[in-house]
Design a protein around this motif. Structure first.
Motif, short mmCIF file in Angstrom:
data_model
loop_
_atom_site.label_atom_id
_atom_site.label_comp_id
_atom_site.label_asym_id
_atom_site.label_seq_id
_atom_site.Cartn_x
_atom_site.Cartn_y
_atom_site.Cartn_z
N SER B 236 0.75 -1.14 0.06
CA SER B 236 0.17 -0.16 -0.16
C SER B 236 0.84 1.31 -0.07
O SER B 236 0.42 2.44 -0.33
N LYS B 237 2.29 1.16 0.29
CA LYS B 237 2.78 2.44 0.31
C LYS B 237 3.31 2.84 -1.03
O LYS B 237 3.86 4.19 -1.25
N TYR B 238 3.20 2.12 -1.99
CA TYR B 238 3.52 2.52 -3.53
C TYR B 238 2.55 3.23 -4.08
O TYR B 238 1.10 2.88 -3.78
N GLU B 239 2.86 4.15 -4.94
CA GLU B 239 1.81 4.86 -5.46
C GLU B 239 0.96 3.97 -6.56
O GLU B 239 -0.30 4.34 -6.60
N TRP B 240 1.62 3.04 -6.96
CA TRP B 240 0.98 2.32 -8.32
C TRP B 240 -0.29 1.16 -7.65
O TRP B 240 -0.97 0.82 -8.37
N LYS B 242 -2.94 2.09 -6.42
CA LYS B 242 -4.04 2.47 -6.76
C LYS B 242 -4.66 1.76 -8.29
O LYS B 242 -5.65 1.81 -8.40
N ARG B 261 -6.25 5.32 -0.41
CA ARG B 261 -5.38 6.67 -0.70
C ARG B 261 -6.25 7.90 -1.20
O ARG B 261 -7.53 7.69 -1.53
N ASP B 263 -5.83 9.85 -3.42
CA ASP B 263 -6.05 10.23 -4.60
C ASP B 263 -6.84 9.54 -5.55
O ASP B 263 -7.00 9.24 -6.75
#
Lengths: 312, 295
Positions: B236-240, B242, B261, B263
């Protein structure tokens, strides 16, 4: 049994059918035709490609090259029109075990328009399953499943009937009935019947023509009679002196003979030559104890053609 | 399967009934709500950044305030409707598993038993056969949802009293509190869960068409369904994250302020799910229609 099939247009036509799986050629350039009103036997040792060919015939497998036409419709391009003409059992007749025989038939009947309850009952009667049709298929014997499979294939009155190993699991009476039934379908209703089988003697009784396939290649298509007789009729003689008899026949009649034992020789000759042979030998003072005309069975011939490969 | 569903509902109701003490009438509920609101307001003031949670707190405060203003006492203990609501997410998980079993079995087991051969030699395109199996599975899911609704209502009524049936549901829509029907609220929740249900069932269908093995496809899909949360926490800490299917499956995250997230939004998730759905459908169709049948 001999009907002229040449002038009819083929019910099933295979054109240069080739199947490659992973670079290996399973079926190699198969071309032959099957006509209305005949029982065609598809013969070959295990792993020769019989079932693969049947799978391609009914569209379960795709061809790498070539095409198959059923009543003029390509199984590739006009699947629905082509398969509408076909009733089939591929390998074992696997039905839904948790349903009754009748429910199974109803299930298949729903998928093709124009099959009413009357037709289902008719087919059930035909395969003589009336008494057990409302029992679950898991309680059926192999023979009964086989008959239910035939019923399923017949439901929509197909003009091409394809049965893979149909005699599997049937008792002698069942085989006899099936044979009569297939003959009736072919000769009276003009259905093109394709059967594959290991039981060669059965094929001899059941089929009009046979195609022999080995290692994916077609070795030949011939009528059963031609096939059996092509090896030539033979006469087997038991005499007092085999060598002497062979010599006499060679000199006087210019016929070759093979010696089986010292007192037994075989001559390749038709029935009409038998009196001449006997006459010649009698005049040469050869004592004749026995004269037998020998017809090759399909099995002998098959082993001969496929190079003695073991069957079954 | 529906009987198992009802059995689970009954067991759930019994456990809830036995574990909750008889609700006592709370004469000072207005003060309690006001205290609760103060606490939440403090949280709200201290908080920075997490808009979703802030929105959630705002809506809770507004609903509590509405209750105080309109003299609507919140129900104590379990009521008919709270039972229906509480059983939603766990029972829909059960329905998901059942539907996964249905779709996997219906597609793959025909290959295991060999009946697929007799099915595919009918004058029907493979596409039609696959589609009818898929639609049948979705209809089974829909039927299960209807049964779940009717029976959780009925069982909730029997155990916790039908008196609660006319309770109003308060929702916070566009900065205002509105009185809506519970039925609507529950079906909205079913719908949000339904997206995940539908995606997992579709995935099960794809896996069944690919491997043509019922057990494998049931096991794999249920594993993904159960394990997805663990996997999500790890990444879950990675941007991707989502764009990962499982991050977007739970649409209720936008309703209760627990979204993964900042966003991400409902629209975004629906978009991502739509892309996955199209990929699934194309793959499943290719696997089922274009390959040789060797069963």
């Amino acid at each position: 049994m001999s009907r002229s099939v040449e002038e009819k247009k083929p019910a099933v036509k295979l054109e240069h059918v080739t199947k490659k799986i992973g670079g290996k050629t399973i079926i190699d350039d198969l071309s032959f035709e099957i006509y209305k009103g005949e029982v065609f036997g598809f013969l070959g040792p295990n792993g020769a490609g019989k079932t693969t060919t049947i799978r391609m015939l009914v569209g379960l497998m795709k061809m790498t090259k070539g095409n198959i036409f059923i009543q003029g419709h390509s199984i590739k391009g006009e699947f629905k029109e082509a398969i509408r003409q076909v009733g089939a059992i591929v390998e074992n007749p696997e039905m839904y075990k948790f349903l009754t025989g009748y429910q199974n038939l109803k299930h298949y009947a729903r998928m093709i328009p124009g099959i009413d309850k009357k037709r289902i009952d008719e087919v059930v009667k035909l395969v003589e399953l009336e008494e057990r049709i409302n029992e679950k298929v898991k309680r059926y014997s192999l023979g009964m499943r086989q008959r239910l499979g035939v019923a399923q294939a017949m439901l929509h009155r197909p003009s091409v009937l394809i049965l893979d190993e149909p005699t599997n699991g049937l008792d002698p009476q069942g085989i006899h009935d099936l044979r009569n039934y297939l003959h009736e379908l072919a000769y009276k209703e003009g259905v093109a019947v394709i059967v594959s089988s290991h039981l060669l003697s059965e094929m001899q009784l059941m089929c009009d023509r046979i195609g022999i396939i080995q290692k994916g290649k077609l070795l030949g298509v011939e009528s059963v009679n031609d096939f059996v007789h092509q090896g030539g009729e033979k006469v087997r003689l038991t005499v007092d002196d085999g060598a002497m008899a062979a010599k006499v026949i060679h000199q006087k009649l210019a016929m070759e003979s093979a010696s089986i034992e010292t007192e037994t020789i075989e001559i390749e000759a038709g029935r009409e030559k038998v009196p001449v042979i006997i006459d010649t030998l009698v005049h040469a003072n050869v004592k004749i104890y026995e004269v037998v005309s020998v017809t090759q069975s399909l099995e002998d011939r098959f082993l001969e053609v496929t190079g003695g490969k073991a069957l079954v | 399967m529906l009987i198992i569903l009802l059995g689970l509902l009954l067991v759930g109701a019994l456990i809830t009934k036995l574990n909750t003490p008889e609700p006592k009438a709370d004469s000072q509920w207005k003060q309690h709500l006001a205290q609760e609101n103060q606490g939440m307001q403090q949280n709200l003031n201290q908080m920075k950044g997490n808009d979703a949670y802030a929105n959630y707190l705002k809506s809770e405060i507004a609903i509590n305030q509405y209750r105080i203003d309109h003299n609507l006492e919140p129900a104590q203990g379990t009521t008919l409707w709270s039972f229906v609501e509480d059983s939603t997410s766990i029972m829909i998980l059960v329905i998901s598993i059942f539907t996964i079993i249905v779709v996997s079995t219906s597609i793959a087991s025909e290959f295991n038993t060999g009946t697929i051969k007799l099915l595919l030699i009918r004058p029907i395109y493979r596409t039609e056969i696959l589609l009818s199996k898929y639609i049948a599975a979705l209809l089974f899911a829909l039927l299960s949802l209807v049964v779940l609704f009717l029976f959780s209502w009925l069982i909730g009524g029997i155990f916790f009293g039908f008196g609660g049936a006319d309770e109003v549901h308060l929702s916070y829509i566009g900065g205002e509190v509105q009185e809506t029907s519970w039925t609507l609220a529950i079906w909205k929740e079913y719908l949000l869960h339904g997206a995940s249900l539908c995606m997992m069932v579709t995935l099960a269908g794809v896996i069944a068409s690919l491997f043509r093995n019922g057990g494998l496809s049931i096991g794999l899909t249920i594993f993904l369904l159960m394990g997805s949360n663990t996997i999500l926490t790890l990444i879950s800490k990675y941007e991707w994250v989502k764009y990962v299917l499982f991050a977007n499956l739970d649409l209720t995250q936008y309703d209760n302020g627990t979204q993964l997230r900042e966003d991400m939004s409902l629209g975004f998730s629906l978009g991502v799910l739509a892309v996955y759905y199209v990929i699934f459908v194309i793959c499943g169709w290719l696997f089922f229609t274009k390959r040789d049948v060797k069963a």
